[in-house]
Scaffold this motif. Structure first.
Motif, short mmCIF file in Angstrom:
data_model
loop_
_atom_site.label_atom_id
_atom_site.label_comp_id
_atom_site.label_asym_id
_atom_site.label_seq_id
_atom_site.Cartn_x
_atom_site.Cartn_y
_atom_site.Cartn_z
N CYS A 101 0.90 -1.20 0.00
CA CYS A 101 0.00 0.00 0.00
C CYS A 101 0.91 1.21 0.00
CB CYS A 101 -0.91 -0.02 1.22
SG CYS A 101 -2.13 1.36 1.18
N CYS A 152 -6.39 -0.23 -0.04
CA CYS A 152 -5.36 0.81 0.02
C CYS A 152 -5.98 2.11 -0.46
CB CYS A 152 -4.15 0.41 -0.84
SG CYS A 152 -2.77 1.60 -0.70
N LYS A 153 -6.29 3.01 0.48
CA LYS A 153 -6.91 4.28 0.14
C LYS A 153 -5.86 5.39 0.08
CE LYS A 153 -11.53 3.34 1.93
NZ LYS A 153 -12.64 3.84 2.78
N CYS A 154 -6.09 6.31 -0.87
CA CYS A 154 -5.12 7.40 -1.07
C CYS A 154 -5.48 8.61 -0.22
CB CYS A 154 -5.08 7.80 -2.54
SG CYS A 154 -4.50 6.47 -3.63
N LYS A 155 -4.45 9.32 0.21
CA LYS A 155 -4.64 10.54 0.99
C LYS A 155 -5.13 11.68 0.09
CE LYS A 155 -0.84 9.32 4.15
NZ LYS A 155 0.47 9.74 4.67
N CYS A 166 -3.76 1.96 4.68
CA CYS A 166 -4.26 0.59 4.64
C CYS A 166 -5.52 0.45 5.50
CB CYS A 166 -3.18 -0.38 5.13
SG CYS A 166 -3.70 -2.11 5.06
N LYS A 197 2.41 4.63 -0.23
CA LYS A 197 2.01 6.04 -0.07
C LYS A 197 0.50 6.19 0.13
CE LYS A 197 5.90 7.81 -2.74
NZ LYS A 197 6.33 8.66 -3.89
N GLY A 198 -0.13 5.12 0.65
CA GLY A 198 -1.56 5.19 0.91
C GLY A 198 -1.87 4.82 2.35
N LYS A 255 -3.67 12.88 -3.48
CA LYS A 255 -3.04 11.77 -4.20
C LYS A 255 -4.12 10.96 -4.88
CE LYS A 255 0.94 11.37 -1.08
NZ LYS A 255 1.92 11.84 -2.07
N ARG A 256 -3.71 10.10 -5.79
CA ARG A 256 -4.65 9.24 -6.50
C ARG A 256 -4.01 7.87 -6.71
NH1 ARG A 256 -4.47 11.72 -12.68
NH2 ARG A 256 -2.21 11.51 -12.98
N SER A 257 -4.81 6.88 -7.07
CA SER A 257 -4.31 5.51 -7.28
C SER A 257 -3.28 5.47 -8.39
CB SER A 257 -5.47 4.57 -7.60
OG SER A 257 -4.99 3.29 -7.94
N CYS A 283 -0.38 4.61 -4.27
CA CYS A 283 -0.89 5.96 -4.60
C CYS A 283 0.25 6.80 -5.17
CB CYS A 283 -1.46 6.64 -3.37
SG CYS A 283 -2.84 5.75 -2.62
#
Length: 461
Positions: free
Chosen positions: A27, A41-44, A32, A29-30, A47-49, A56
């Motif tokens: 994950c 895995c989510k992005c802050k 978890c 730069k995202g 940021k994007r996938s 990310c």
């Protein structure tokens, strides 16, 4: 076996316990988030996938971030520059207004108002004038003349006013402006438009007068929309009240005030046809050079007396002459410069005096007011007008004498008619007129010697 299959592995917790699980459960730069049977895995924010669902990346590339950062900085700099420029401009504008206020005698006016306890006029800032006139809207324009524009305005207290915005003035007049304001503030007469205030924080000072609702005498007499009959008693009332106003200006104030631009367009009427004399600001025009005189004559054509054509100087007898022309307008309902039967422009005063000398001036009078009962009254008014129009100012009556004569005629019109019916001597004398020794006799050679008729004809063409 059942317990083993139903248990869930927390991949996110394992990533924190041992770095080796970071490669097993990536994950990058995202953030978890554990889910049953797996993880997300989510992005802050910002940021994007990266396209793999396990990492990310920034929304913008490094190059894009540089461009955006530069643009934002430039915009911020421009905004700051604009704010600073506006502040500088506001300070400069305030400085200019303060300078105009001082230049136009604002400080002197404050001192004079305190020392003389003048509380009849207001000093208004330009923002109040702009608010009153909807920022000088064309819909608010009452009139346009050679000296400036007049707007109809509404002050914050809902008072209706007329605001005179003059054209550029010279420094000599500017020095006299405060003195004029003080003098005008002392004028209190029912037939004179009252000065309410002034605006001094502008390049050319503005005057604020009371608003009179029913238009001008010129419109009343010569308006093209309709031509309703005007009874003689209303015409007499307007003439008498106007004469009283001029007499007051000449003799009832701390010093003689000349109107200087007396004409039917400067006589306002209220709802009961009471006269209100306006625009008497020419008292500061003590003498004029050639160009100033030409501009002045353009606005007073037909009303300016012969002596002023030569001297370029106004006196109280200049007002008397102008009143004589207005009196003729009331009697004939013709303009000061009118078109004759063959559509040629002629001077009303010049034509009347020619006909008066031949005793045929009745042909010029308005037939609406001519009958057996009024003819002697009209004859007296004709003689009075002729006296006002004498070529030499010293031979004209004063406005006080004119006013007293009109008051007498107005009080006893029918009595005068019955006393003098059929009396041919009425052509030369009347109650309150000059003595027979000073009876009017029009000497055309005097007029021709100063080329009045030629001057008028040249100017109207």
């Amino acid at each position: 076996m059942f317990l083993l299959l139903s248990s869930d592995v927390d991949e996110c917790a394992l990533r924190k316990q041992d770095p080796k699980y970071e490669d097993m459960y990536p994950c990058r730069k995202g953030i978890c988030h554990n889910t049953p049977g797996g993880y997300l895995c989510k992005c802050k924010l910002g940021k994007r996938s990266d396209g793999t669902n396990y990492g990310c990346r920034p929304l913008h590339t490094t190059a894009e971030q540089v461009v955006i950062g530069t643009s934002v900085s430039a915009i911020a700099l421009m905004a700051l520059t604009c704010v600073l420029a506006m502040q500088v401009q506001r300070k400069r504008h305030k400085k200019d207004k303060d300078e105009y206020f001082k230049q136009n005698g604002g400080l002197k006016l404050y001192d004079e108002m305190r020392s003389r306890k003048v509380d009849t006029i207001r000093i208004l800032p330009e923002k109040d004038i702009k608010n009153a006139t909807d920022n000088y809207s064309e819909d608010r324009v009452l009139g346009i003349g050679g000296h400036g524009m007049v707007y109809r305005g509404t002050l914050d207290d809902n008072k209706e006013v007329a605001i005179k915005k003059s054209k550029v003035i010279n420094d000599e007049w500017r020095e006299e402006f405060v003195n004029e304001i003080i003098i005008l503030s002392q004028i209190n007469h029912r037939n004179i438009v009252r000065l309410i205030g002034c605006c001094l924080d502008v390049h050319v000072p503005m005057l604020v007068y009371e608003f009179v609702s029913n238009g001008t005498l010129s419109e009343f007499l010569h308006g093209t929309d309709h031509r309703s009959p005007i009874p003689l008693d209303i015409r007499l009332k307007i003439a008498t009240q106007s004469a009283e106003a001029l007499a007051y200006l000449h003799s009832s104030t701390s010093r003689t005030i000349l109107h200087g631009d007396f004409k039917s367009a400067n006589i306002l009427l209220d709802g009961q046809h009471n006269a209100k004399v306006a625009d008497f600001g020419a008292s500061a025009l003590k003498s004029m050079n050639e160009s100033e005189f030409i501009m002045f004559v353009q606005g007073t054509l037909g009303y300016l007396d012969p002596e002023s054509f030569i001297s370029h100087c106004l006196t109280d007898k200049s007002d008397v002459y102008s009143f004589g022309v207005v009196l003729l307008e009331l009697m004939t309902r013709k303009r000061a410069i009118y078109a004759n039967s063959i559509n040629e422009k002629e001077s009303l005063s010049y034509s009347f005096l020619l006909m008066f000398d031949q005793n045929i001036h009745r042909n010029m009078l308005d037939r609406e007011i001519m009958d057996k009962e009024t003819m002697v009254v009209l004859e007296k008014l004709s003689i009075l007008a002729a006296n006002c129009l004498r070529p030499r100012g010293d031979d004209r009556p004063t406005m006080k004498e004119v006013s007293e004569c009109l008051q007498m005629i107005r009080r006893h019109p029918m009595h005068a008619a019955s006393d003098h019916k059929g009396d041919s001597s009425a052509h030369h004398n009347y109650e309150g007129s000059p003595s027979p020794s000073t009876a009017v006799h029009f000497d055309e050679t005097i007029y021709k010697s100063i080329e009045t008729s030629r001057l008028v004809q040249d100017l109207v063409r």
